[in-house]
Design a protein around this motif. Sequence first.
Motif, PDB file in Angstrom:
ATOM      1  N   CYS A   1       1.002  -1.223   0.012  1.00 19.30           N
ATOM      2  CA  CYS A   1      -0.123  -0.016  -0.037  1.00 19.30           C
ATOM      3  C   CYS A   1       0.935   1.308   0.061  1.00 19.30           C
ATOM      4  O   CYS A   1       1.796   1.228   0.870  1.00 19.30           O
ATOM      5  CB  CYS A   1      -0.980  -0.199   1.223  1.00 19.30           C
ATOM      6  SG  CYS A   1      -2.028   1.458   1.225  1.00 19.30           S
TER       7      CYS A   1
ATOM      8  N   PHE B   1       0.180   3.131  11.866  1.00 17.91           N
ATOM      9  CA  PHE B   1      -0.084   2.210  12.806  1.00 17.91           C
ATOM     10  C   PHE B   1      -0.593   0.842  11.825  1.00 17.91           C
ATOM     11  O   PHE B   1      -1.033  -0.037  12.512  1.00 17.91           O
ATOM     12  CB  PHE B   1      -1.620   2.652  13.366  1.00 17.91           C
ATOM     13  CG  PHE B   1      -2.572   3.215  12.299  1.00 17.91           C
ATOM     14  CD1 PHE B   1      -3.158   2.487  11.525  1.00 17.91           C
ATOM     15  CD2 PHE B   1      -2.672   4.499  12.055  1.00 17.91           C
ATOM     16  CE1 PHE B   1      -4.173   2.921  10.609  1.00 17.91           C
ATOM     17  CE2 PHE B   1      -3.678   5.279  11.240  1.00 17.91           C
ATOM     18  CZ  PHE B   1      -4.394   4.305  10.510  1.00 17.91           C
ATOM     19  N   CYS B   2      -0.312   0.913  10.446  1.00 18.51           N
ATOM     20  CA  CYS B   2      -0.592  -0.118   9.765  1.00 18.51           C
ATOM     21  C   CYS B   2       0.456  -1.114   9.220  1.00 18.51           C
ATOM     22  O   CYS B   2       1.332  -0.818   8.731  1.00 18.51           O
ATOM     23  CB  CYS B   2      -1.539   0.362   8.652  1.00 18.51           C
ATOM     24  SG  CYS B   2      -1.971  -0.828   7.345  1.00 18.51           S
TER      25      CYS B   2
ATOM     26  N   THR C   1       0.355  -3.507   7.006  1.00 14.72           N
ATOM     27  CA  THR C   1       0.124  -3.492   5.409  1.00 14.72           C
ATOM     28  C   THR C   1       1.164  -2.450   4.837  1.00 14.72           C
ATOM     29  O   THR C   1       1.956  -2.437   4.083  1.00 14.72           O
ATOM     30  CB  THR C   1      -1.084  -3.432   4.820  1.00 14.72           C
ATOM     31  OG1 THR C   1      -1.892  -4.453   5.381  1.00 14.72           O
ATOM     32  CG2 THR C   1      -1.178  -3.787   3.378  1.00 14.72           C
ATOM     33  N   GLY C   2       1.064  -1.013   5.610  1.00 10.80           N
ATOM     34  CA  GLY C   2       1.558  -0.083   5.060  1.00 10.80           C
ATOM     35  C   GLY C   2       2.982  -0.144   5.106  1.00 10.80           C
ATOM     36  O   GLY C   2       3.736   0.609   4.654  1.00 10.80           O
TER      37      GLY C   2
ATOM     38  N   GLY D   1      -8.985  -4.871   2.835  1.00 13.33           N
ATOM     39  CA  GLY D   1      -7.665  -5.743   3.082  1.00 13.33           C
ATOM     40  C   GLY D   1      -6.513  -4.855   2.663  1.00 13.33           C
ATOM     41  O   GLY D   1      -6.635  -3.563   2.904  1.00 13.33           O
TER      42      GLY D   1
ATOM     43  N   SER E   1      -8.753   5.488   2.899  1.00  7.62           N
ATOM     44  CA  SER E   1      -8.054   6.475   3.885  1.00  7.62           C
ATOM     45  C   SER E   1      -8.230   7.953   3.629  1.00  7.62           C
ATOM     46  O   SER E   1      -7.881   9.014   4.127  1.00  7.62           O
ATOM     47  CB  SER E   1      -6.728   6.055   3.759  1.00  7.62           C
ATOM     48  OG  SER E   1      -6.247   6.692   2.466  1.00  7.62           O
TER      49      SER E   1
ATOM     50  N   GLY F   1      -4.146  -2.403   0.775  1.00  9.24           N
ATOM     51  CA  GLY F   1      -4.351  -1.460   0.001  1.00  9.24           C
ATOM     52  C   GLY F   1      -5.372  -0.398  -0.074  1.00  9.24           C
ATOM     53  O   GLY F   1      -6.331  -0.551   0.732  1.00  9.24           O
ATOM     54  N   GLU F   2      -5.257   0.615  -0.868  1.00  5.68           N
ATOM     55  CA  GLU F   2      -6.326   1.473  -0.831  1.00  5.68           C
ATOM     56  C   GLU F   2      -7.011   1.426  -2.093  1.00  5.68           C
ATOM     57  O   GLU F   2      -6.782   1.700  -3.112  1.00  5.68           O
ATOM     58  CB  GLU F   2      -5.528   2.971  -0.916  1.00  5.68           C
ATOM     59  CG  GLU F   2      -6.331   4.290  -1.378  1.00  5.68           C
ATOM     60  CD  GLU F   2      -7.678   4.340  -0.323  1.00  5.68           C
ATOM     61  OE1 GLU F   2      -7.675   4.461   1.110  1.00  5.68           O
ATOM     62  OE2 GLU F   2      -8.832   4.285  -1.116  1.00  5.68           O
TER      63      GLU F   2
ATOM     64  N   ILE G   1       0.001   4.236   0.847  1.00  6.76           N
ATOM     65  CA  ILE G   1      -0.616   5.274   1.830  1.00  6.76           C
ATOM     66  C   ILE G   1       0.550   5.479   2.993  1.00  6.76           C
ATOM     67  O   ILE G   1       0.866   6.636   3.356  1.00  6.76           O
ATOM     68  CB  ILE G   1      -2.109   5.101   1.969  1.00  6.76           C
ATOM     69  CG1 ILE G   1      -2.780   5.053   0.670  1.00  6.76           C
ATOM     70  CG2 ILE G   1      -2.294   6.029   3.073  1.00  6.76           C
ATOM     71  CD1 ILE G   1      -3.069   6.257  -0.014  1.00  6.76           C
ATOM     72  N   GLY G   2       0.805   4.350   3.412  1.00  8.24           N
ATOM     73  CA  GLY G   2       1.652   4.370   4.628  1.00  8.24           C
ATOM     74  C   GLY G   2       1.344   4.899   5.907  1.00  8.24           C
ATOM     75  O   GLY G   2       1.971   5.640   6.581  1.00  8.24           O
ATOM     76  N   CYS G   3      -0.132   4.621   6.247  1.00 10.29           N
ATOM     77  CA  CYS G   3      -0.499   5.009   7.480  1.00 10.29           C
ATOM     78  C   CYS G   3       0.482   4.372   8.793  1.00 10.29           C
ATOM     79  O   CYS G   3       0.940   3.122   8.529  1.00 10.29           O
ATOM     80  CB  CYS G   3      -1.991   4.444   7.735  1.00 10.29           C
ATOM     81  SG  CYS G   3      -2.760   5.013   6.482  1.00 10.29           S
TER      82      CYS G   3
HETATM   83  S1  SF4 Z   1      -3.924  -0.590   3.899  1.00 13.68           S
HETATM   84 FE1  SF4 Z   1      -5.300   1.049   4.680  1.00 13.68          FE
HETATM   85  S2  SF4 Z   1      -4.606   1.591   6.690  1.00 13.68           S
HETATM   86 FE2  SF4 Z   1      -2.946   0.224   5.711  1.00 13.68          FE
HETATM   87  S3  SF4 Z   1      -1.608   2.146   4.875  1.00 13.68           S
HETATM   88 FE3  SF4 Z   1      -2.839   1.231   3.263  1.00 13.68          FE
HETATM   89  S4  SF4 Z   1      -4.567   2.838   3.404  1.00 13.68           S
HETATM   90 FE4  SF4 Z   1      -3.472   3.004   5.229  1.00 13.68          FE
END
Ligand code: SF4
Length: 342
Positions: free
Chosen positions: A112, A118-119, A121-122, A157, A193, A159-160, A114-116
């Motif tokens: 993903c 707390f995540c 996946t990020g 799941g 997001s 990804g954005e 976006i790189g949040c």
């Molecule tokens: S999967 Fe969702 S929460 Fe995780 S980094 Fe990507 S957008 Fe953010």
Amino acid sequence: MSKINLLGFTLEQLKSEFLKTGLTDLDAKRVFPWIHVKLAQSFNSMSDVPLNVRDFLQSNYSIDRPECSTVQKSSDETQKALLKLEDGNCIETVLIPEAKRTTVCVSSQIGCPIGCKFCYTGTQKFVRNLTSSEIISQIFFWKDRFEKPITNIVFMGMGEPLLNFENLSNTIELLLDEKAHNFSRHKITVSTSGVIENEIINLARWGIKLAISLHASNDEKRSYLMPINKKYDIKTLLTAAKKYQKISRTDHITFEYLLLKDINDTDSDASELIKLLKFIRCKVNLITFNSWLGSQFIGSDGNRVQNFLSTLLSSGIRAIVRKSRGNDILAACGQLKGRSSR
Ligand code: SF4
């Protein structure tokens, strides 16, 4: 050369694909329900399709599901599958059985961008968008192996989803099509997001449910937790949410709010959140943090969670603490992580 996978083709797309190869609209109309309703796993089993057409399809196309690397089962019955795609990359998809419904959580990207903070996946490198066939194949995967009907789909799941808008739209069309998977629009949720552009508004035409990952009640904290907020701040996000609601005529927008100890869980965070949301028909899902190795955050303790919840409820905002599922197998929200080969 690898064969074209037809799982993600809408009926119109199947017709135009067939037209290129000399097959007919009637062939497409015959093949389509075999793929999506009867869940055929080979062209050979499509008994009302002429034999020469079946042979042609067999040589040039596929309806294969991704290879399953592992399936883990949680003590609460949640299942997480690691699926291997044709190019060797892996994605995760989750099945959440409950008494009256069974939900599949679908990935839309490998990694993903976006790189949040707390995540989990990020933390994985972003590789690419999934194709429509790869997205919907996750639903085929669970339909093939789970004995009860799949009732709900959530795009929450890896990804954005809105960054893969075209393939997401294709998948939603197939899920809603009464001649294909025939889901009610009330049973499909896309979680974002907050990638605005035109995507949130374009998504509204399907009338499906929208969940927005908010996770903070002011721009300073949200930009820290979710860098996407620097591009689309909270005010812009809420304006888009209101437009979505108007066009989609959905009953409410869901706001996801992950409670992180001493970061966004104070009384003043709750008050700010109330001010933000009091003008929008919404529901707040409070989420307890699912820790993962290397994470810099700690989840709020039980008292804090309850206080936050009571403050929202007493102000008239609909809110619940969302039950976390599949924690022991890292299948809960924000814990998915496939493997990228690049
Ligand atoms: S999967 Fe969702 S929460 Fe995780 S980094 Fe990507 S957008 Fe953010």
